[in-house]
Design a protein around this motif. Structure first.
Motif, PDB file in Angstrom:
ATOM      1  N   PRO A  77       4.998  -9.774  40.020  1.00  0.00           N
ATOM      2  CA  PRO A  77       6.195  -9.151  40.605  1.00  0.00           C
ATOM      3  C   PRO A  77       7.473  -9.626  39.905  1.00  0.00           C
ATOM      4  N   PRO A  78       8.471  -8.753  39.819  1.00  0.00           N
ATOM      5  CA  PRO A  78       9.731  -9.116  39.139  1.00  0.00           C
ATOM      6  C   PRO A  78      10.399 -10.363  39.706  1.00  0.00           C
ATOM      7  N   MET A  79      10.332 -10.565  41.020  1.00  0.00           N
ATOM      8  CA  MET A  79      10.992 -11.733  41.607  1.00  0.00           C
ATOM      9  C   MET A  79      10.349 -13.029  41.117  1.00  0.00           C
ATOM     10  N   ILE A  80       9.027 -13.017  40.994  1.00  0.00           N
ATOM     11  CA  ILE A  80       8.342 -14.204  40.459  1.00  0.00           C
ATOM     12  C   ILE A  80       8.719 -14.404  38.996  1.00  0.00           C
ATOM     13  N   ALA A  81       8.838 -13.305  38.255  1.00  0.00           N
ATOM     14  CA  ALA A  81       9.230 -13.393  36.846  1.00  0.00           C
ATOM     15  C   ALA A  81      10.632 -13.966  36.696  1.00  0.00           C
ATOM     16  N   ILE A  82      11.532 -13.567  37.595  1.00  0.00           N
ATOM     17  CA  ILE A  82      12.895 -14.113  37.553  1.00  0.00           C
ATOM     18  C   ILE A  82      12.873 -15.612  37.839  1.00  0.00           C
ATOM     19  N   GLY A  83      12.061 -16.013  38.812  1.00  0.00           N
ATOM     20  CA  GLY A  83      11.918 -17.445  39.097  1.00  0.00           C
ATOM     21  C   GLY A  83      11.378 -18.202  37.896  1.00  0.00           C
ATOM     22  N   ALA A  84      10.392 -17.601  37.199  1.00  0.00           N
ATOM     23  CA  ALA A  84       9.845 -18.228  35.987  1.00  0.00           C
ATOM     24  C   ALA A  84      10.912 -18.333  34.905  1.00  0.00           C
ATOM     25  N   ALA A  85      11.781 -17.305  34.829  1.00  0.00           N
ATOM     26  CA  ALA A  85      12.860 -17.334  33.835  1.00  0.00           C
ATOM     27  C   ALA A  85      13.841 -18.457  34.130  1.00  0.00           C
ATOM     28  N   VAL A  86      14.137 -18.676  35.404  1.00  0.00           N
ATOM     29  CA  VAL A  86      15.055 -19.762  35.779  1.00  0.00           C
ATOM     30  C   VAL A  86      14.451 -21.118  35.420  1.00  0.00           C
ATOM     31  N   VAL A  87      13.159 -21.287  35.717  1.00  0.00           N
ATOM     32  CA  VAL A  87      12.483 -22.542  35.372  1.00  0.00           C
ATOM     33  C   VAL A  87      12.481 -22.737  33.855  1.00  0.00           C
ATOM     34  N   ALA A  88      12.189 -21.659  33.121  1.00  0.00           N
ATOM     35  CA  ALA A  88      12.186 -21.746  31.651  1.00  0.00           C
ATOM     36  C   ALA A  88      13.574 -22.098  31.128  1.00  0.00           C
ATOM     37  N   LEU A  89      14.621 -21.553  31.760  1.00  0.00           N
ATOM     38  CA  LEU A  89      15.996 -21.868  31.343  1.00  0.00           C
ATOM     39  C   LEU A  89      16.296 -23.349  31.538  1.00  0.00           C
ATOM     40  N   VAL A  90      15.896 -23.883  32.689  1.00  0.00           N
ATOM     41  CA  VAL A  90      16.148 -25.306  32.964  1.00  0.00           C
ATOM     42  C   VAL A  90      15.382 -26.179  31.973  1.00  0.00           C
ATOM     43  N   LEU A  91      14.106 -25.866  31.757  1.00  0.00           N
ATOM     44  CA  LEU A  91      13.305 -26.654  30.815  1.00  0.00           C
ATOM     45  C   LEU A  91      13.856 -26.535  29.398  1.00  0.00           C
ATOM     46  N   ALA A 108       5.348 -26.239  28.589  1.00  0.00           N
ATOM     47  CA  ALA A 108       5.672 -25.711  29.916  1.00  0.00           C
ATOM     48  C   ALA A 108       6.770 -24.656  29.800  1.00  0.00           C
ATOM     49  N   TYR A 109       7.772 -24.926  28.959  1.00  0.00           N
ATOM     50  CA  TYR A 109       8.807 -23.917  28.716  1.00  0.00           C
ATOM     51  C   TYR A 109       8.171 -22.628  28.198  1.00  0.00           C
ATOM     52  N   ALA A 110       7.256 -22.757  27.240  1.00  0.00           N
ATOM     53  CA  ALA A 110       6.627 -21.580  26.641  1.00  0.00           C
ATOM     54  C   ALA A 110       5.852 -20.776  27.685  1.00  0.00           C
ATOM     55  N   VAL A 111       5.170 -21.447  28.585  1.00  0.00           N
ATOM     56  CA  VAL A 111       4.375 -20.758  29.604  1.00  0.00           C
ATOM     57  C   VAL A 111       5.284 -19.991  30.569  1.00  0.00           C
ATOM     58  N   PHE A 112       6.322 -20.647  31.088  1.00  0.00           N
ATOM     59  CA  PHE A 112       7.217 -19.976  32.032  1.00  0.00           C
ATOM     60  C   PHE A 112       7.994 -18.845  31.350  1.00  0.00           C
ATOM     61  N   GLU A 113       8.397 -19.076  30.118  1.00  0.00           N
ATOM     62  CA  GLU A 113       9.086 -18.016  29.379  1.00  0.00           C
ATOM     63  C   GLU A 113       8.138 -16.855  29.118  1.00  0.00           C
ATOM     64  N   GLY A 114       6.880 -17.166  28.855  1.00  0.00           N
ATOM     65  CA  GLY A 114       5.892 -16.125  28.632  1.00  0.00           C
ATOM     66  C   GLY A 114       5.668 -15.259  29.860  1.00  0.00           C
ATOM     67  N   VAL A 115       5.667 -15.872  31.043  1.00  0.00           N
ATOM     68  CA  VAL A 115       5.524 -15.095  32.286  1.00  0.00           C
ATOM     69  C   VAL A 115       6.672 -14.094  32.416  1.00  0.00           C
ATOM     70  N   PHE A 116       7.882 -14.546  32.136  1.00  0.00           N
ATOM     71  CA  PHE A 116       9.036 -13.654  32.209  1.00  0.00           C
ATOM     72  C   PHE A 116       8.945 -12.542  31.163  1.00  0.00           C
ATOM     73  N   LEU A 117       8.613 -12.901  29.927  1.00  0.00           N
ATOM     74  CA  LEU A 117       8.542 -11.902  28.861  1.00  0.00           C
ATOM     75  C   LEU A 117       7.450 -10.875  29.127  1.00  0.00           C
TER      76      LEU A 117
END
Length: 263
Positions: A77-91, A108-117
């Protein structure tokens, strides 16, 4: 008449043997001769090579691609992807400002960024068929072109270029934030992210800026190898390359969407 003073007698003995002690024996002299001269010890770490950067780069990009493919397949879902993007931004900010070489942090950054992408790519693909492949090919072309330009020394990385690129990057991010805030009050904000001539120009400029960051990444890798940086620095180089490629991919995806949007 020879003096019988014991003090004078000891002085003559010390003069004969020397103040440093007794004369070494032939065996002691031979041992001293056979002892190897001092040589500097080996460095406590293995220096970085280009192969180290390539391997870490494949690992980082591989983690990102696998996470993106999983997010696409699972229809995150997009909301989860946005949350992953925020985590990737912080990392990403932590890894950037601390110059971290921690593989766990970077992967970990790569994984969370990958979820968003993966999620955002799936949404764009639903609107324009084939757009993701075009964006991937465009990113690969940009990477190859910048690598060729750097290898041929067509553009040299100088301290002035580094300062200009960093300043331009900060200015671009500030404009994106201002445009985002303005969007809450005016439809489209400043127009930087709209399907309009201004939006096209801004996306093209962002792609060009991402290419300049790639130049800095290539120079950082070359300088690290040349100056004997520790092997672990390859993780920071891989992180920098991944960050620049993600930047370029998102901007190419947006620009291709502008020119393929039938609305």
């Amino acid at each position: 008449m020879q003096s019988k003073n014991p003090v004078f007698s000891r002085s003559r003995q010390q003069a004969a043997t020397g103040w440093a002690g007794p004369t070494p024996s032939p065996d002691q002299l031979q041992n001293m001769y056979d002892t190897p001269s001092y040589t500097p010890s080996r460095p406590a770490f293995r220096t970085m090579t280009l192969d180290d950067v390539v391997v870490r780069g494949f690992l980082t990009l591989g983690a990102l691609v696998v996470a993106a493919a999983a997010a696409w397949y699972l229809q995150v879902p997009p909301m989860i992807a946005i949350g992953a993007a925020v985590v990737a931004l912080v990392l990403g900010l932590i890894a950037s400002f601390t110059m971290s070489t921690n593989p766990a942090l970077i992967l970990a950054y790569a994984v969370f960024e990958g979820v968003f992408l993966g999620t955002i790519s799936s949404l764009f693909e639903g609107m324009v068929s084939g757009i993701v492949l075009q964006a991937v090919l465009g990113t690969a072309f940009a990477f190859g072109a910048v690598l060729t330009v750097y290898s041929l020394r067509i553009v040299r990385v100088t301290p002035k270029l580094v300062k200009f690129t960093i300043a331009a990057g900060l200015a671009a991010l500030a404009l994106v934030l201002v445009n985002l805030v303005a969007g809450f009050f005016v439809d489209g904000g400043l127009g930087l992210r709209t399907d309009s001539p201004l939006g096209w120009i801004f996306s093209a400029a962002m792609i060009l800026l991402g290419c300049f960051f790639l130049l800095l990444d290539f120079d950082s890798i070359e300088q690290g190898v040349r100056q004997g940086a520790p092997e672990k620095f390859a993780w920071q180089c891989a992180f920098g390359l991944t960050l620049s490629l993600v930047w370029i991919y998102l901007e190419v995806l947006r620009l291709v969407y502008y020119f393929n949007n039938s609305d």
